[in-house]
Design a protein around this motif. Sequence first.
Motif, PDB file in Angstrom:
ATOM      1  N   GLU A  46     -58.039   2.572  49.557  1.00 31.16           N
ATOM      2  CA  GLU A  46     -58.259   3.932  49.075  1.00 31.16           C
ATOM      3  C   GLU A  46     -58.822   3.937  47.655  1.00 31.16           C
ATOM      4  O   GLU A  46     -59.683   4.757  47.322  1.00 31.16           O
ATOM      5  N   LEU A  47     -58.365   3.021  46.822  1.00 35.16           N
ATOM      6  CA  LEU A  47     -58.775   3.031  45.421  1.00 35.16           C
ATOM      7  C   LEU A  47     -60.163   2.437  45.195  1.00 35.16           C
ATOM      8  O   LEU A  47     -60.856   2.829  44.251  1.00 35.16           O
ATOM      9  N   LEU A  48     -60.577   1.498  46.055  1.00 36.37           N
ATOM     10  CA  LEU A  48     -61.804   0.770  45.780  1.00 36.37           C
ATOM     11  C   LEU A  48     -63.049   1.369  46.436  1.00 36.37           C
ATOM     12  O   LEU A  48     -64.160   1.094  45.992  1.00 36.37           O
ATOM     13  N   ASP A  49     -62.891   2.145  47.509  1.00 39.27           N
ATOM     14  CA  ASP A  49     -64.095   2.753  48.074  1.00 39.27           C
ATOM     15  C   ASP A  49     -64.328   4.108  47.411  1.00 39.27           C
ATOM     16  O   ASP A  49     -63.469   4.652  46.716  1.00 39.27           O
ATOM     17  N   PHE A  50     -65.526   4.657  47.620  1.00 41.94           N
ATOM     18  CA  PHE A  50     -65.907   5.908  46.974  1.00 41.94           C
ATOM     19  C   PHE A  50     -65.674   7.119  47.865  1.00 41.94           C
ATOM     20  O   PHE A  50     -66.142   8.212  47.563  1.00 41.94           O
ATOM     21  N   ALA A  51     -64.944   6.932  48.970  1.00 42.23           N
ATOM     22  CA  ALA A  51     -64.746   8.044  49.895  1.00 42.23           C
ATOM     23  C   ALA A  51     -63.693   9.022  49.390  1.00 42.23           C
ATOM     24  O   ALA A  51     -63.769  10.216  49.664  1.00 42.23           O
ATOM     25  N   GLY A  52     -62.685   8.557  48.658  1.00 45.62           N
ATOM     26  CA  GLY A  52     -61.629   9.442  48.183  1.00 45.62           C
ATOM     27  C   GLY A  52     -61.505   9.410  46.679  1.00 45.62           C
ATOM     28  O   GLY A  52     -62.445   9.695  45.950  1.00 45.62           O
ATOM     29  N   ASP A  53     -60.325   9.016  46.191  1.00 44.27           N
ATOM     30  CA  ASP A  53     -60.091   8.909  44.758  1.00 44.27           C
ATOM     31  C   ASP A  53     -60.249   7.456  44.326  1.00 44.27           C
ATOM     32  O   ASP A  53     -59.816   6.540  45.034  1.00 44.27           O
ATOM     33  N   GLU A  54     -60.837   7.254  43.158  1.00 40.86           N
ATOM     34  CA  GLU A  54     -61.054   5.903  42.642  1.00 40.86           C
ATOM     35  C   GLU A  54     -60.936   5.904  41.119  1.00 40.86           C
ATOM     36  O   GLU A  54     -60.687   6.938  40.502  1.00 40.86           O
ATOM     37  N   PHE A  55     -61.123   4.738  40.530  1.00 43.44           N
ATOM     38  CA  PHE A  55     -60.987   4.587  39.085  1.00 43.44           C
ATOM     39  C   PHE A  55     -62.224   5.123  38.368  1.00 43.44           C
ATOM     40  O   PHE A  55     -63.357   4.897  38.780  1.00 43.44           O
ATOM     41  N   TYR A  56     -61.976   5.820  37.251  1.00 45.90           N
ATOM     42  CA  TYR A  56     -63.046   6.265  36.362  1.00 45.90           C
ATOM     43  C   TYR A  56     -62.567   6.111  34.922  1.00 45.90           C
ATOM     44  O   TYR A  56     -61.358   6.092  34.644  1.00 45.90           O
ATOM     45  N   VAL A  57     -63.523   6.000  34.022  1.00 47.57           N
ATOM     46  CA  VAL A  57     -63.236   5.974  32.587  1.00 47.57           C
ATOM     47  C   VAL A  57     -63.793   7.257  31.995  1.00 47.57           C
ATOM     48  O   VAL A  57     -64.990   7.535  32.105  1.00 47.57           O
ATOM     49  N   VAL A  58     -62.918   8.083  31.409  1.00 47.34           N
ATOM     50  CA  VAL A  58     -63.318   9.414  30.935  1.00 47.34           C
ATOM     51  C   VAL A  58     -62.955   9.565  29.458  1.00 47.34           C
ATOM     52  O   VAL A  58     -62.047   8.896  28.954  1.00 47.34           O
ATOM     53  N   PRO A  59     -63.645  10.452  28.735  1.00 48.85           N
ATOM     54  CA  PRO A  59     -63.322  10.680  27.322  1.00 48.85           C
ATOM     55  C   PRO A  59     -61.906  11.223  27.154  1.00 48.85           C
ATOM     56  O   PRO A  59     -61.382  11.932  28.021  1.00 48.85           O
ATOM     57  N   ALA A  60     -61.301  10.892  26.014  1.00 46.14           N
ATOM     58  CA  ALA A  60     -59.939  11.354  25.730  1.00 46.14           C
ATOM     59  C   ALA A  60     -59.898  12.159  24.441  1.00 46.14           C
ATOM     60  O   ALA A  60     -58.876  12.185  23.748  1.00 46.14           O
ATOM     61  N   ALA A  61     -61.010  12.833  24.124  1.00 55.49           N
ATOM     62  CA  ALA A  61     -61.103  13.554  22.844  1.00 55.49           C
ATOM     63  C   ALA A  61     -60.007  14.597  22.685  1.00 55.49           C
ATOM     64  O   ALA A  61     -59.437  14.766  21.595  1.00 55.49           O
ATOM     65  N   SER A  62     -59.680  15.304  23.776  1.00 57.40           N
ATOM     66  CA  SER A  62     -58.680  16.371  23.674  1.00 57.40           C
ATOM     67  C   SER A  62     -57.268  15.832  23.484  1.00 57.40           C
ATOM     68  O   SER A  62     -56.349  16.595  23.174  1.00 57.40           O
ATOM     69  N   LEU A  63     -57.076  14.514  23.679  1.00 56.40           N
ATOM     70  CA  LEU A  63     -55.742  13.922  23.558  1.00 56.40           C
ATOM     71  C   LEU A  63     -55.639  12.976  22.374  1.00 56.40           C
ATOM     72  O   LEU A  63     -54.641  12.248  22.259  1.00 56.40           O
TER      73      LEU A  63
ATOM     74  N   THR B 206     -73.551   1.002  51.435  1.00 57.56           N
ATOM     75  CA  THR B 206     -72.789   2.176  51.869  1.00 57.56           C
ATOM     76  C   THR B 206     -72.025   2.796  50.700  1.00 57.56           C
ATOM     77  O   THR B 206     -72.009   4.021  50.520  1.00 57.56           O
ATOM     78  N   GLU B 207     -71.400   1.951  49.888  1.00 53.04           N
ATOM     79  CA  GLU B 207     -70.640   2.460  48.747  1.00 53.04           C
ATOM     80  C   GLU B 207     -71.561   3.021  47.668  1.00 53.04           C
ATOM     81  O   GLU B 207     -71.241   4.026  47.033  1.00 53.04           O
ATOM     82  N   LEU B 208     -72.702   2.384  47.445  1.00 52.57           N
ATOM     83  CA  LEU B 208     -73.650   2.906  46.454  1.00 52.57           C
ATOM     84  C   LEU B 208     -74.194   4.262  46.875  1.00 52.57           C
ATOM     85  O   LEU B 208     -74.377   5.159  46.045  1.00 52.57           O
ATOM     86  N   VAL B 209     -74.444   4.436  48.157  1.00 52.74           N
ATOM     87  CA  VAL B 209     -74.899   5.739  48.656  1.00 52.74           C
ATOM     88  C   VAL B 209     -73.831   6.798  48.414  1.00 52.74           C
ATOM     89  O   VAL B 209     -74.133   7.921  47.983  1.00 52.74           O
ATOM     90  N   ALA B 210     -72.563   6.436  48.672  1.00 46.26           N
ATOM     91  CA  ALA B 210     -71.472   7.393  48.428  1.00 46.26           C
ATOM     92  C   ALA B 210     -71.323   7.691  46.945  1.00 46.26           C
ATOM     93  O   ALA B 210     -71.095   8.841  46.540  1.00 46.26           O
ATOM     94  N   ALA B 211     -71.465   6.654  46.092  1.00 52.25           N
ATOM     95  CA  ALA B 211     -71.334   6.861  44.646  1.00 52.25           C
ATOM     96  C   ALA B 211     -72.450   7.732  44.092  1.00 52.25           C
ATOM     97  O   ALA B 211     -72.256   8.465  43.119  1.00 52.25           O
TER      98      ALA B 211
END
Length: 631
Positions: free
Chosen positions: A290-307, A143-148
């Motif tokens: 809320e943090l661990l499922d993919f239905a709302g907001d969760e953790f991501y690792v994003v580039p920080a080049a602009s900072l 279910t979570e993989l389908v949402a992701a």
Amino acid sequence: MARRAFPSRSRIRYGFDNLMAHGTPVLIGWLSLVCLAIVLPASVALVWADREAPRTASGRVAAVWVSVGRTLRLGGEVGPPLYVLMSVLLALVALLFVSALVSLITTGLNERLMALRLGRSVVLEKRHTVLLGWSDQVFPVLTELVAANANQRRAAVAVLADRDKVEMETEISGHVGGTGNTRVICRSGPTTDPAILARVNPEEARAVLVLPPGGPGGDAQVVKTLLALDAAGRPSGDRVVVAAVRDPRHHLAATLAAGRSGHVLGIDDIVARLLVQTSRQPGLSLVYQELLDFAGDEFYVVPAASLTGRTFGEALGAFATSSVVGLVRADGGHALNPPPGARIGEGDRLVVITEDDDTAVPAGTALPVDEEAIVTARPRTPATERLLLLGWNRRAPLIIEQLEQYVRAGSTLDVVALGGTATAHAVRATAAGPGRLRVGFHSGDITEQRTLARLDVPSYDSVMVIGDESPPVDEDTETDDRTLVTLLHLRAIEEAGGRELSVVTELTDDRNRLLAPVRKGADFIVSGRLISLLMTQISENRHLAGLFDELFTAEGSEIHLKPACDYVLSGRDVTFATVVEAARRRGECAIGYRLRAGASTGPAYGVRVNPDKRGAVRFGAGDCVIVVAEG
């Protein structure tokens, strides 16, 4: 003695069975005789009934032969005997050839269809996700993989388990439903055989999840599967392997078997830690959900080049719709809630909480901060606590060990469970030695009202209800069933005393959470679902493994719900950017809040994770700010 009389139907069936047992040549002969016995009289009747049939006897015999020959595909040619004989011979050869050809084609198709049904063909997908093993965790993981994968054009998940392929597909369809853009492929076979593993093409996969089977020996099965995965061949890319074991004693073996690209979760350790953390911070389980499922907001690792070159503290206020909580260094190291003055280097990335991996975009302008609304929190002296643990299982010693790391000296824990002397010795052995937590044991059945009535439950600061694996009165009763009965009694105590109890409950089956007789928004730790969510998150982003390790330990930073009045003025509209700034000055990362007024209203129950920092919120008594902080 009188001879037993058998009915005629039984004698006919017995004779037919004996006939079938004589082999193929006899069957062919009898089949030919039966065909002739039917076709020949019918052909005679057709010829004699035909008004245009020849009048002579020889002519009618020839007409009968033609009818029989055409019916049996023998040509039905007439003429000299040799000519007729040769035509029949050729017809028989042609019939034999066609029959053999049809038989070969049919056999080949049946074998192919059987192979497909048995799930023995090789998966040719690349950059797919592989699930090895079968348990109830398959369904939340899928279910979570389908949402992701909802924003992916083509995604595939291959499942390998020692079960029938059709049965697996049927169960997945019933529990998961539509899979959208994700194609689920099932294959059958033991996961501990390297040759069988090739059916799901693990070398080309981007992630492999080894699910822990239920029952005794499940951890050994996980270790053997990890060893088979290593023997199956080296991955062609940056594959991540995620596994889970229940017993902490097997964690090291599984970690060694998983190799450098693997990450092994300790189910009992994580569940025990989260039970303890939630018992001391009501509502924490809702935040993790809320943090661990993919239905709302969760953790991501994003580039920080602009900072690059700026401090981590500055990055906290750089995003309007994303919450920054950590750094992943260019060398692969990670830091959750680093000091605000930590510099962001070249190649570093940010750990953020956001809706999707493409929504973490810097605001570009300064966010509104109300300096006058920021307050300085007064220091609070930790108080001693009275805690109650209802039930006893293999995780109970881990719970006591974790409580030792959190509570103030002089705190007490009362354990109530069946089992008599054996369980009492286990409790005393766990709590042996000097420590900050004093542990007492009370023998009793937690599903009986009189047991709970003797405890004065409302006098405890927190109550933990765990799956009682001590000897039950009824051996046919499931662990969750006993837990639900205990919750019924606790609800009656709440209603009788007019006081809301702080209760955190452990369940094994997520479906039972809907049946639990508790107030809305209560805390539940469903072990299977929790581990499924963690495994899925790590499979989608390997850098989160270290972050989760830190979140679920007493050392380092973790998630807290702290009084909002320690950050901003109560009864005043403030932007969430103001709350983030107030938390930054305390060395914390604010990621949301929980409002007491909405604590009983679903589906969020007052929890708001990663709100827009430009939006206004007014805090009152009992409201909390959700922060990532130490201690």
